[in-house]
Design a protein around this motif. Structure first.
Motif, PDB file in Angstrom:
ATOM      1  N   GLU A  59       0.734  -1.351   0.015  1.00 47.22           N
ATOM      2  CA  GLU A  59       0.153  -0.180   0.012  1.00 47.22           C
ATOM      3  C   GLU A  59       0.877   1.293  -0.021  1.00 47.22           C
ATOM      4  OE1 GLU A  59      -0.160  -1.464   4.332  1.00 47.22           O
ATOM      5  OE2 GLU A  59       0.354  -2.266   2.320  1.00 47.22           O
ATOM      6  N   PHE A  60       2.173   1.177   0.453  1.00 43.84           N
ATOM      7  CA  PHE A  60       3.033   2.302   0.193  1.00 43.84           C
ATOM      8  C   PHE A  60       4.211   2.083  -1.070  1.00 43.84           C
ATOM      9  CE2 PHE A  60       1.700   1.896   4.815  1.00 43.84           C
ATOM     10  CZ  PHE A  60       0.912   2.994   4.922  1.00 43.84           C
ATOM     11  N   GLY A  61       3.949   1.537  -2.032  1.00 40.21           N
ATOM     12  CA  GLY A  61       4.635   1.416  -3.149  1.00 40.21           C
ATOM     13  C   GLY A  61       5.517   0.389  -3.398  1.00 40.21           C
ATOM     14  N   GLY A  62       5.875  -0.701  -2.465  1.00 41.22           N
ATOM     15  CA  GLY A  62       6.796  -1.621  -2.425  1.00 41.22           C
ATOM     16  C   GLY A  62       5.955  -3.031  -2.518  1.00 41.22           C
ATOM     17  N   PRO A  63       6.840  -3.903  -2.758  1.00 38.83           N
ATOM     18  CA  PRO A  63       6.354  -5.039  -2.981  1.00 38.83           C
ATOM     19  C   PRO A  63       5.987  -6.013  -1.543  1.00 38.83           C
ATOM     20  CG  PRO A  63       8.615  -5.261  -3.232  1.00 38.83           C
ATOM     21  CD  PRO A  63       8.370  -3.856  -3.039  1.00 38.83           C
ATOM     22  N   GLY A  64       6.447  -5.623  -0.390  1.00 40.17           N
ATOM     23  CA  GLY A  64       6.145  -6.038   0.828  1.00 40.17           C
ATOM     24  C   GLY A  64       6.905  -7.459   0.804  1.00 40.17           C
ATOM     25  N   LEU A  65       8.022  -7.410   0.416  1.00 44.38           N
ATOM     26  CA  LEU A  65       8.877  -8.695   0.513  1.00 44.38           C
ATOM     27  C   LEU A  65       9.678  -8.767   2.088  1.00 44.38           C
ATOM     28  CD1 LEU A  65      10.359  -9.121  -2.843  1.00 44.38           C
ATOM     29  CD2 LEU A  65       8.617 -10.540  -2.091  1.00 44.38           C
ATOM     30  N   ASN A  66       9.150  -9.489   2.780  1.00 43.52           N
ATOM     31  CA  ASN A  66       9.464  -9.652   4.071  1.00 43.52           C
ATOM     32  C   ASN A  66      10.760 -10.880   4.383  1.00 43.52           C
ATOM     33  OD1 ASN A  66       8.395  -7.745   5.348  1.00 43.52           O
ATOM     34  ND2 ASN A  66       6.302  -8.867   5.450  1.00 43.52           N
ATOM     35  N   ASP A  67      10.889 -11.529   3.317  1.00 42.29           N
ATOM     36  CA  ASP A  67      11.860 -12.657   3.186  1.00 42.29           C
ATOM     37  C   ASP A  67      13.377 -11.861   2.742  1.00 42.29           C
ATOM     38  OD1 ASP A  67      13.752 -14.661   2.417  1.00 42.29           O
ATOM     39  OD2 ASP A  67      12.166 -15.392   1.144  1.00 42.29           O
ATOM     40  N   TRP A  68      14.028 -11.941   3.766  1.00 41.95           N
ATOM     41  CA  TRP A  68      15.390 -11.101   3.736  1.00 41.95           C
ATOM     42  C   TRP A  68      16.449 -11.853   2.573  1.00 41.95           C
ATOM     43  CZ3 TRP A  68      20.668 -10.216   4.558  1.00 41.95           C
ATOM     44  CH2 TRP A  68      20.879  -8.777   4.673  1.00 41.95           C
ATOM     45  N   LYS A 110       4.064   7.119   6.901  1.00 39.46           N
ATOM     46  CA  LYS A 110       4.159   5.944   5.921  1.00 39.46           C
ATOM     47  C   LYS A 110       3.777   6.490   4.726  1.00 39.46           C
ATOM     48  CE  LYS A 110       3.686   2.582   9.591  1.00 39.46           C
ATOM     49  NZ  LYS A 110       2.603   1.342  10.010  1.00 39.46           N
ATOM     50  N   GLN A 111       2.675   7.146   4.723  1.00 35.38           N
ATOM     51  CA  GLN A 111       2.181   7.654   3.262  1.00 35.38           C
ATOM     52  C   GLN A 111       3.316   8.624   2.796  1.00 35.38           C
ATOM     53  OE1 GLN A 111      -0.517   5.954   1.441  1.00 35.38           O
ATOM     54  NE2 GLN A 111       0.710   7.432   0.000  1.00 35.38           N
ATOM     55  N   ARG A 112       3.710   9.523   3.676  1.00 33.02           N
ATOM     56  CA  ARG A 112       4.391  10.445   3.418  1.00 33.02           C
ATOM     57  C   ARG A 112       5.727  10.339   2.768  1.00 33.02           C
ATOM     58  NH1 ARG A 112       6.169  15.281   7.083  1.00 33.02           N
ATOM     59  NH2 ARG A 112       5.302  13.998   8.760  1.00 33.02           N
ATOM     60  N   TRP A 113       6.399   9.262   3.317  1.00 31.27           N
ATOM     61  CA  TRP A 113       7.942   8.916   3.038  1.00 31.27           C
ATOM     62  C   TRP A 113       7.981   7.668   2.219  1.00 31.27           C
ATOM     63  CZ3 TRP A 113       8.672  10.327   8.941  1.00 31.27           C
ATOM     64  CH2 TRP A 113       8.665  11.519   8.913  1.00 31.27           C
ATOM     65  N   LEU A 114       7.266   6.522   2.663  1.00 33.33           N
ATOM     66  CA  LEU A 114       7.693   5.371   2.242  1.00 33.33           C
ATOM     67  C   LEU A 114       7.452   5.054   0.801  1.00 33.33           C
ATOM     68  CD1 LEU A 114       6.490   2.794   4.869  1.00 33.33           C
ATOM     69  CD2 LEU A 114       8.831   3.371   4.263  1.00 33.33           C
ATOM     70  N   PRO A 115       6.478   5.913  -0.121  1.00 29.20           N
ATOM     71  CA  PRO A 115       6.454   5.501  -1.560  1.00 29.20           C
ATOM     72  C   PRO A 115       7.658   6.175  -2.168  1.00 29.20           C
ATOM     73  CG  PRO A 115       4.248   6.020  -0.600  1.00 29.20           C
ATOM     74  CD  PRO A 115       5.231   6.230   0.658  1.00 29.20           C
ATOM     75  N   GLY A 116       8.187   7.417  -1.638  1.00 32.70           N
ATOM     76  CA  GLY A 116       9.289   8.158  -2.268  1.00 32.70           C
ATOM     77  C   GLY A 116      10.428   7.089  -2.083  1.00 32.70           C
ATOM     78  N   MET A 117      10.602   6.484  -0.762  1.00 31.00           N
ATOM     79  CA  MET A 117      11.773   5.893  -0.453  1.00 31.00           C
ATOM     80  C   MET A 117      11.843   4.445  -1.539  1.00 31.00           C
ATOM     81  SD  MET A 117      11.931   6.384   3.592  1.00 31.00           S
ATOM     82  CE  MET A 117      13.259   5.349   3.918  1.00 31.00           C
ATOM     83  N   ALA A 118      10.542   3.885  -1.514  1.00 37.22           N
ATOM     84  CA  ALA A 118      10.792   2.805  -2.341  1.00 37.22           C
ATOM     85  C   ALA A 118      11.110   3.048  -3.732  1.00 37.22           C
ATOM     86  CB  ALA A 118       9.312   2.087  -2.346  1.00 37.22           C
ATOM     87  N   ALA A 119      10.638   4.225  -4.228  1.00 41.60           N
ATOM     88  CA  ALA A 119      10.837   4.379  -5.767  1.00 41.60           C
ATOM     89  C   ALA A 119      12.139   4.886  -5.865  1.00 41.60           C
ATOM     90  CB  ALA A 119       9.779   5.627  -6.105  1.00 41.60           C
TER      91      ALA A 119
END
Length: 384
Positions: A59-68, A110-119
């Motif tokens: 929901e914040f622009g990433g794939p949500g992969l928690n598998d390190w 999260k909405q303000r920062w995470l999408p930009g960080m993921a991109a």
């Protein structure tokens, strides 16, 4: 030996990362070292390719992969070409700051920062170290006083990775002058805030392409909505996330040592002395054998720790152990590889020379190895 860490999905991801590294990273390594900064293009390319922001929720622009394991693939592919500076910069974003925001941030943050960080559009730094503190985070002097609607921040930080490029800086600051471990909070300073300034881009022994800066804060007003996590809980929040940082350092150490050995094996098979390849001498073969055994042991420990992290059972002592052992192995291996290269190992046109310079900081940051020994020792004796 059969490693058994990865699945077909991880190897498919590796092909994506390798293509990205070949196209966007390897051709620019010399240029980045010269200007002591990677620039923005590679961050944006990494965001488009899905190489960074792996753990950011969907929901914040990433794939949500928690598998390190996916993050470890990125390390291996970057280190394969000697891109330690970029690996370290991406790790700061993906293994430290991204989890900070995802775990401690408000929904609005999260909405303000995470999408930009993921991109790759927003680069974040963390400002912990001060001129007189080093690994002693309790000695932080940067302080913030309450003001209507926020905080007034004053202080200075040094050795701040990504400090020149950062759009956001997570500052470790004292918010309670009388407090002990409950005295610290995390305030996110944004580029352009009045009173926030960047000093010189520090010249380092290694990791030349990772910009590293002095930062200063003079009466910087930081609004309440930029408090990350709970006021006064900053120290505990940092301690909670340190194991992942140390796992990331260990991953870089193993990937670096493995790449160094690969380069050296190729070199000694081609380089001749006294009428035969260097690889034919018993001394060379013994040195290679020792390094291969060291790397195998380090990799086995790392893999166990990666799976423990995935399972949620990775402990502070595990983190100290894997960080200590793998970085010491890296130091031994890279040093031996330089020796087997002879005079060419001292020439920066060879990747082993860069790897030698880049490796030295591994035993210092993320908590110096002396700190790791203390953590392990205390766990064994129960004495403080």
């Amino acid at each position: 030996m059969e490693r058994g860490l990865y699945t077909e999905e991880h190897e498919q991801f590796r092909s994506v990362v390798r293509e990205f590294v070949t196209r966007e990273v390897q051709p620019h390594l010399d240029e980045w070292d010269e200007r002591q900064c990677t620039g923005r293009d590679v961050w944006l390319a990494a965001g488009k390719q899905g190489v960074i922001g792996l753990t950011a929720p969907e929901e914040f622009g990433g794939p949500g992969l928690n598998d390190w394991r996916f993050r470890n693939v990125v390390y291996e592919e970057l280190m394969r070409v000697g891109a330690a500076s970029l690996a370290s910069s991406f790790s700061l974003q993906d293994d430290i700051l991204g989890p900070y925001v995802a775990d401690m941030g408000t929904p609005e943050q999260k909405q303000r920062w995470l999408p930009g960080m993921a991109a790759g559009e927003l680069i974040m730094a963390v400002a912990m170290t001060e001129p007189g503190t080093g690994s002693d985070l309790k000695g932080v002097r940067t302080h913030a006083k309450r003001a209507p609607g926020g905080w007034i921040l004053n202080g200075a930080k040094t050795f701040i990775s990504s400090g020149q490029q950062a759009d956001l800086v997570c500052v470790v600051t004292k918010t309670d002058p009388a407090g002990g471990t409950d005295a610290f909070s995390l305030l996110v300073v944004e580029a352009g805030m009045p009173g926030f300034s960047r000093g010189r881009n520090l010249k380092k022994v290694g990791l030349w392409a990772q910009d590293t800066s002095e930062l200063s804060f003079s009466d910087v007003f930081v609004p309440d909505e930029n408090l990350l996590g709970v006021e006064g809980a900053g120290f505990r929040q940092l301690m909670k996330h340190l194991p992942l940082e140390r796992l990331a350092i260990a991953a870089g150490a193993v990937a670096s040592a493995s790449a160094a050995l690969d380069w050296t094996v190729a070199y000694v098979k081609e380089r001749c002395a006294f009428g035969q390849p260097l690889g034919g001498f018993q001394n060379t073969q013994f040195a290679l054998a020792d390094m291969a055994a060291d790397i195998e042991a380090a990799r086995s420990l790392l893999d166990r720790c990666i799976m423990a992290h995935n399972a949620g059972t990775f402990t502070t002592v595990d983190a100290a152990t894997v960080k200590l052992f793998t970085t010491e192995v890296q130091a031994r291996v890279v040093d031996k590889c330089v020796q087997l290269h002879g005079g060419y190992g001292y020439m920066l046109e060879y990747p082993i020379a860069r790897a030698y310079l880049d490796a030295r900081v591994q035993r210092i940051y993320g908590g110096a190895n002396e700190i790791q020994r203390q953590i392990i020792g205390r766990s064994l004796t129960g004495l403080r």
